[in-house]
Motif scaffolding. Structure first.
Motif, PDB file in Angstrom:
ATOM      1  N   SER A  13      46.514  36.902  28.370  1.00  0.00           N
ATOM      2  CA  SER A  13      45.815  35.691  28.207  1.00  0.00           C
ATOM      3  C   SER A  13      46.582  34.733  29.157  1.00  0.00           C
ATOM      4  CB  SER A  13      46.403  35.030  26.809  1.00  0.00           C
ATOM      5  OG  SER A  13      47.688  34.699  26.748  1.00  0.00           O
ATOM      6  N   ARG A  14      47.268  34.955  30.420  1.00  0.00           N
ATOM      7  CA  ARG A  14      47.901  34.070  31.303  1.00  0.00           C
ATOM      8  C   ARG A  14      46.741  33.550  32.072  1.00  0.00           C
ATOM      9  NH1 ARG A  14      51.231  38.377  35.118  1.00  0.00           N
ATOM     10  NH2 ARG A  14      49.537  40.215  34.562  1.00  0.00           N
ATOM     11  N   PHE A  15      45.668  34.285  32.686  1.00  0.00           N
ATOM     12  CA  PHE A  15      45.133  33.919  33.716  1.00  0.00           C
ATOM     13  C   PHE A  15      43.989  33.270  33.008  1.00  0.00           C
ATOM     14  CE2 PHE A  15      46.730  37.711  35.706  1.00  0.00           C
ATOM     15  CZ  PHE A  15      47.541  36.983  36.717  1.00  0.00           C
ATOM     16  N   ASP A  16      43.394  33.478  31.871  1.00  0.00           N
ATOM     17  CA  ASP A  16      42.570  32.580  31.128  1.00  0.00           C
ATOM     18  C   ASP A  16      43.037  31.220  30.432  1.00  0.00           C
ATOM     19  OD1 ASP A  16      40.531  34.633  31.117  1.00  0.00           O
ATOM     20  OD2 ASP A  16      41.357  35.320  29.006  1.00  0.00           O
ATOM     21  N   ALA A  17      44.409  31.153  30.329  1.00  0.00           N
ATOM     22  CA  ALA A  17      44.974  29.812  30.045  1.00  0.00           C
ATOM     23  C   ALA A  17      44.808  28.916  31.424  1.00  0.00           C
ATOM     24  CB  ALA A  17      46.383  30.016  29.458  1.00  0.00           C
TER      25      ALA A  17
ATOM     26  N   SER B 286      41.282  39.745  44.065  1.00  0.00           N
ATOM     27  CA  SER B 286      40.344  39.816  42.771  1.00  0.00           C
ATOM     28  C   SER B 286      40.988  38.656  41.776  1.00  0.00           C
ATOM     29  CB  SER B 286      40.459  41.099  42.237  1.00  0.00           C
ATOM     30  OG  SER B 286      41.779  41.482  41.600  1.00  0.00           O
ATOM     31  N   ARG B 287      42.101  38.596  41.510  1.00  0.00           N
ATOM     32  CA  ARG B 287      42.407  37.406  40.737  1.00  0.00           C
ATOM     33  C   ARG B 287      42.308  36.260  41.175  1.00  0.00           C
ATOM     34  NH1 ARG B 287      48.738  39.731  38.888  1.00  0.00           N
ATOM     35  NH2 ARG B 287      47.618  41.350  37.319  1.00  0.00           N
ATOM     36  N   ARG B 288      42.247  35.879  42.683  1.00  0.00           N
ATOM     37  CA  ARG B 288      41.806  34.696  43.172  1.00  0.00           C
ATOM     38  C   ARG B 288      40.345  34.435  42.999  1.00  0.00           C
ATOM     39  NH1 ARG B 288      44.232  34.836  49.140  1.00  0.00           N
ATOM     40  NH2 ARG B 288      42.978  32.986  49.413  1.00  0.00           N
ATOM     41  N   GLU B 289      39.502  35.186  42.536  1.00  0.00           N
ATOM     42  CA  GLU B 289      38.108  34.859  42.002  1.00  0.00           C
ATOM     43  C   GLU B 289      38.068  34.081  41.186  1.00  0.00           C
ATOM     44  OE1 GLU B 289      36.069  38.618  41.496  1.00  0.00           O
ATOM     45  OE2 GLU B 289      36.165  39.137  43.904  1.00  0.00           O
TER      46      GLU B 289
ATOM     47  N   THR C 122      48.376  44.779  37.273  1.00  0.00           N
ATOM     48  CA  THR C 122      48.143  45.260  38.703  1.00  0.00           C
ATOM     49  C   THR C 122      48.858  46.757  38.598  1.00  0.00           C
ATOM     50  OG1 THR C 122      50.174  44.244  39.461  1.00  0.00           O
ATOM     51  CG2 THR C 122      47.915  43.327  39.993  1.00  0.00           C
ATOM     52  N   THR C 123      49.800  46.981  37.937  1.00  0.00           N
ATOM     53  CA  THR C 123      50.659  48.322  37.919  1.00  0.00           C
ATOM     54  C   THR C 123      49.654  49.281  37.262  1.00  0.00           C
ATOM     55  OG1 THR C 123      52.573  47.014  37.612  1.00  0.00           O
ATOM     56  CG2 THR C 123      52.816  49.393  37.160  1.00  0.00           C
ATOM     57  N   GLU C 124      48.757  48.873  36.234  1.00  0.00           N
ATOM     58  CA  GLU C 124      47.897  49.898  35.613  1.00  0.00           C
ATOM     59  C   GLU C 124      46.954  50.227  36.744  1.00  0.00           C
ATOM     60  OE1 GLU C 124      44.506  50.391  32.050  1.00  0.00           O
ATOM     61  OE2 GLU C 124      45.423  48.218  32.494  1.00  0.00           O
ATOM     62  N   GLU C 125      46.279  49.118  37.322  1.00  0.00           N
ATOM     63  CA  GLU C 125      45.374  49.348  38.699  1.00  0.00           C
ATOM     64  C   GLU C 125      46.061  50.240  39.640  1.00  0.00           C
ATOM     65  OE1 GLU C 125      42.531  46.837  41.378  1.00  0.00           O
ATOM     66  OE2 GLU C 125      43.987  45.681  40.217  1.00  0.00           O
TER      67      GLU C 125
END
Length: 281
Positions: A89-93, A111-114, A154-157
């Protein structure tokens, strides 16, 4: 009066050709509060103690940053409002404006900076492997094994991309929390668990890592962490980066590291960050 303070702050933070909207700074001035997201399980960066209070390296940075922002805004008091978040939920928040900053363990990626923006780097970490038994284990030895990792990280990716690049077939099992993955390793349900090296060391130091498990010496990656904030709010990001730069310049970042992780030695990359990170004022 508050708008006048904000205008003076914006002009002092940077010489710009035209004013830019600063919605977060306006809201902070009007409410007297800054909403800070934090993790509950990312020891030792961002977690809650036995009393349910936010603790950790990133949390203490945000506490110090709050004081710097209050001084810069000319506020007698700026109250931090802590909001618990998880990895999902962190990035959605942040993107939805439910928190002003995320003070957790977030790797800066393109990608997160999108979706969100990041401050200047606050930490450097890397992906390590939790293994059972003794002896060296090469990445190729994990072919056909059961590999655990926290989901939506990112670890999973990195793990999935590394397996694909090496031409290896393995069963990747995702977990919602770090401790769940470690518990699965301890029960023998996994052959290896991939996670942030610092969090693995944190478990070892706190005594929560079973003696039967060991952490790999090498890391698969070098990852820069930053505080997360909304995209498009350049005034707020500049205020955050100026505050962080002052913390670096005054030696506060290194002191926060030593105080929150007294049993962990900073690696070469992190020591260089403490020296090189401050921006020119």
């Amino acid at each position: 009066m508050r708008r006048a303070v904000l205008l003076a702050l914006t002009l002092s933070f940077a010489l710009v050709a035209a004013p830019v909207a600063a919605d977060t700074l306006n809201r902070i001035l009007d409410s007297g509060e800054i909403r800070l997201g934090h993790r509950t399980d990312a020891v030792p960066l961002s977690y809650v103690d036995g009393a349910g209070q936010p603790q950790g390296y990133s949390v203490m940075i945000c506490r110090a940053l709050t004081a710097r922002l209050a001084d810069a805004l000319g506020m007698e008091k700026l109250t931090p409002v802590w909001v618990p978040l998880d990895a999902q939920s962190r990035f959605d928040a942040v993107a939805e404006g439910r928190v002003d900053l995320h003070c957790g363990a977030a790797t800066i990626t393109l990608s997160r900076r999108e979706r969100v923006d990041f401050s200047i780097p606050t930490f450097i970490d890397g992906t390590a492997v939790l293994l059972a038994g003794e002896g060296d284990t090469a990445f190729e030895d994990l072919d056909g094994k059961r590999l655990g990792v926290r989901g939506e990280t990112t670890t999973e990716e990195i793990l999935r991309n590394s397996l694909k690049a090496a031409g290896l077939e393995a069963e990747v099992i995702t977990f919602s929390t770090f401790r769940d993955g470690v518990a699965a390793m301890a029960k023998g349900d996994l052959d290896a668990f991939f996670g942030d090296q610092l969090q693995l060391f944190g478990l070892a130091i706190s005594g929560d890592l079973p003696d039967s498990l060991r952490i790999s010496d090498d890391t698969l990656t070098v990852e820069k962490h930053g505080l997360v904030l909304q995209r498009g709010d350049s005034d707020f990001r500049l205020a955050v980066d100026r505050g962080l730069s002052a913390l670096y310049q005054d030696g506060d970042m290194a002191r926060i590291f030593r105080n929150t992780m007294p049993d962990i030695e900073a690696g070469a990359a992190l020591r260089m960050l403490f020296i090189l990170a401050p921006e020119v004022f």
